[in-house]
Design an enzyme around this catalytic site. Structure first.
Site, PDB file in Angstrom:
ATOM      1  N   HIS A 286       0.782  -1.173   0.099  1.00 45.86           N
ATOM      2  CA  HIS A 286      -0.022  -0.261  -0.450  1.00 45.86           C
ATOM      3  C   HIS A 286       0.892   1.426  -0.196  1.00 45.86           C
ATOM      4  O   HIS A 286       0.989   2.193  -0.042  1.00 45.86           O
ATOM      5  CB  HIS A 286      -0.959   0.184   1.352  1.00 45.86           C
ATOM      6  CG  HIS A 286      -0.409   0.217   2.198  1.00 45.86           C
ATOM      7  ND1 HIS A 286      -0.154   1.063   3.458  1.00 45.86           N
ATOM      8  CD2 HIS A 286       0.420  -0.189   3.482  1.00 45.86           C
ATOM      9  CE1 HIS A 286      -0.039   1.281   4.371  1.00 45.86           C
ATOM     10  NE2 HIS A 286       0.328   0.054   4.469  1.00 45.86           N
TER      11      HIS A 286
ATOM     12  N   CYS B 168       1.751   4.421  11.995  1.00 44.23           N
ATOM     13  CA  CYS B 168       1.247   3.211  13.111  1.00 44.23           C
ATOM     14  C   CYS B 168       1.556   3.712  15.001  1.00 44.23           C
ATOM     15  O   CYS B 168       1.053   2.702  16.089  1.00 44.23           O
ATOM     16  CB  CYS B 168       2.375   2.132  12.929  1.00 44.23           C
ATOM     17  SG  CYS B 168       2.743   1.308  11.351  1.00 44.23           S
TER      18      CYS B 168
END
Length: 478
Positions: free
Chosen positions: A191, A315
């Site tokens: 991605h 993240c």
């Protein structure tokens, strides 16, 4: 205008990739491990994708292992390569590498300089001390600083050690064939390349032993159990091949946008900003900037104006902690909370980059030292949409009983005046600002022409900016 400048977090799915994936989400939906015709067709398409990926990387198809993404690939490599042997990781690695290193056991960290570069001397010293695995990312995900992977790999091999390179941020502009020719293992994520989320790979050189991380099946030569994500794998192959073939165009386009963006901010704010890693070789599409008056509020303020960016790795975006990368680069904890990452893509236009730069300049405090505090509401009263304004600005000369501090209920009395940007000057009797887990809500009680509180409704604002020079202790929310 809405401007997306967070391509380092994820990129939009390319039309060519979706076209390749759709048949495996429809008519060719079979499990690649099934023996019937549906399974065989899916298995053929997966095998074809593996061959295409191997060609783009300059490696053997049997050396490519599919994973659920870069994080899984990082975990697998760090926790399983050179098992039982001493190992080191750089201090600026992605959290997936650093966390995996902690799970594996005792290890050393390779220090970097103030630009985020890991010196080869530090790598060699670790090898002399007996390290048999070195984890060194190709491109830092926060600053875009490029690390000397090829030179470090040569050092490792001279000492009989392995080198693992997290190349998740490298696929759009680095020659991956050169990196696989040098390293012993490489991690990639689809991605980041215009491919689908939830798909990645770990390449491991033939002859390098790696035990399984996930048990439960015979997939991936019995080293990674679990049904293969056939559509994702086929999509990743297309995205990777396209990304590697377009490297030159990507570098030219994104570097020109990034450089112009940084130049505009530097010219307007000067010493109030620092380009982190600006003296090192960097990815052409990444810009990490530390602002003197920056912080989490700035990201929110930009978002409200249509500019999407981040404070670092996606993240770790929900953790209100200083950036470990900035700390490793010698910044203080306070400085490490003031950075913002802007990352550009092929879809970014010059007009969007210009708008983003102008928005950054307009949002930040003026150079005369005026204090600015931005609070975002939780937008819980959508039924009063007609009453809400896009922006409210409280301007005052003095405020008492107000402390700009985290996790506190605040009540402000004696506000000199409230200027509604889209309306006229209005007087408010009381303003209450409350903090909950991660949001600020603003409750205002308006008054009528005689100064009496009006009743019947409460307005919650998308954004409220408080300006003044007499805030208690002079603290700024960040």
């Amino acid at each position: 205008m809405n401007v997306y400048l967070d391509y380092a977090a994820t990129s939009p799915l390319r039309a060519e990739v979706l076209e390749r994936m759709l048949p495996l989400l429809k008519e060719n939906f079979g499990n690649p491990d099934s023996l019937h015709a549906f399974g065989r067709k899916a298995a053929y398409l997966v095998g074809e994708a593996r061959d295409r990926i191997a060609g783009a990387l300059g490696v053997k198809p049997k050396e490519v292992y599919f994973t659920s993404g870069g994080t899984e690939a990082d975990n697998w490599a760090v926790r399983c390569l050179a098992a039982g042997e001493p190992f080191v990781v750089s201090s600026v690695e992605h959290a997936a590498v650093l966390s995996s290193a902690k799970l594996r056991g005792e290890h050393a960290l390779l220090a970097c300089d103030r630009e985020g570069r890991v010196p080869l001397q530090a790598v060699e010293e670790a090898l002399k001390s007996g390290a048999k695995l070195v984890a060194l990312m190709a491109v830092n995900n926060e600053t875009g600083v490029v690390q000397p992977v090829q030179e470090a790999a040569e050092l490792c091999h001279g000492y009989g050690a392995l080198l693992f390179a997290d190349c998740v941020q490298a696929g759009r502009f680095c020659d991956l064939k050169a990196l696989t020719a040098a390293a012993d293992a490489v991690a990639l994520s689809a991605h980041k390349l215009g491919g689908p989320k939830g798909t990645g790979l770990l390449w491991v050189r033939s002859g390098v032993r790696i035990p399984p991380l996930i048990a439960g099946g015979e997939q991936e030569r019995a080293l990674r159990g679990g049904t293969l994500n056939a559509a994702g794998i086929v999509g990743m192959a297309e995205a990777l091949v396209l990304a590697q073939s377009e490297r030159e165009a990507f570098v030219s386009h994104t570097r020109s946008l990034r450089d112009a963006f940084e130049a505009r901010i530097l010219s307007a704010l000067g010493g109030e900003v620092r380009i982190d890693g600006g003296e090192a070789e960097r990815a052409p599409n990444l810009s990490h900037i530390t602002f003197a008056g920056g912080g989490e509020w700035l990201i929110g303020a930009l978002d409200l104006r249509g500019v999407a960016c981040s404070g670092g790795a996606a993240c770790s975006a929900h953790a209100a902690l200083p950036s470990h990368v900035m700390l490793a680069m010698g910044r203080s904890e306070e400085e490490a909370k003031r950075g913002v990452r802007f990352s550009f893509g092929m879809e970014t236009t010059p007009r969007e980059a210009e708008y983003a730069a102008e928005t950054v300049v307009s949002v930040l405090p003026a150079e005369d030292g005026q204090t600015m505090l931005v609070l975002q509401s939780n937008l819980m009263n959508q039924q009063y949409a007609s009453l809400r304004k896009e922006q409210v600005r409280l301007v005052f000369d003095e405020i008492t009983g107000f402390r700009v501090d985290n996790r506190a209920i605040r009540e402000v009395d004696g506000v000199q005046g409230v200027y509604v940007v889209s309306g006229n000057l209005v007087e408010f009797k009381k303003v209450e600002i409350a903090y909950s887990d991660s949001e600020y809500s603003v409750c205002v009680t308006p008054t009528d022409d005689n100064g009496n509180p009006q009743s019947g409704y409460v307005e919650l604002y998308d954004e409220i900016i408080i300006e003044g020079t007499d805030l208690y202790d002079g603290k700024i929310l960040g």
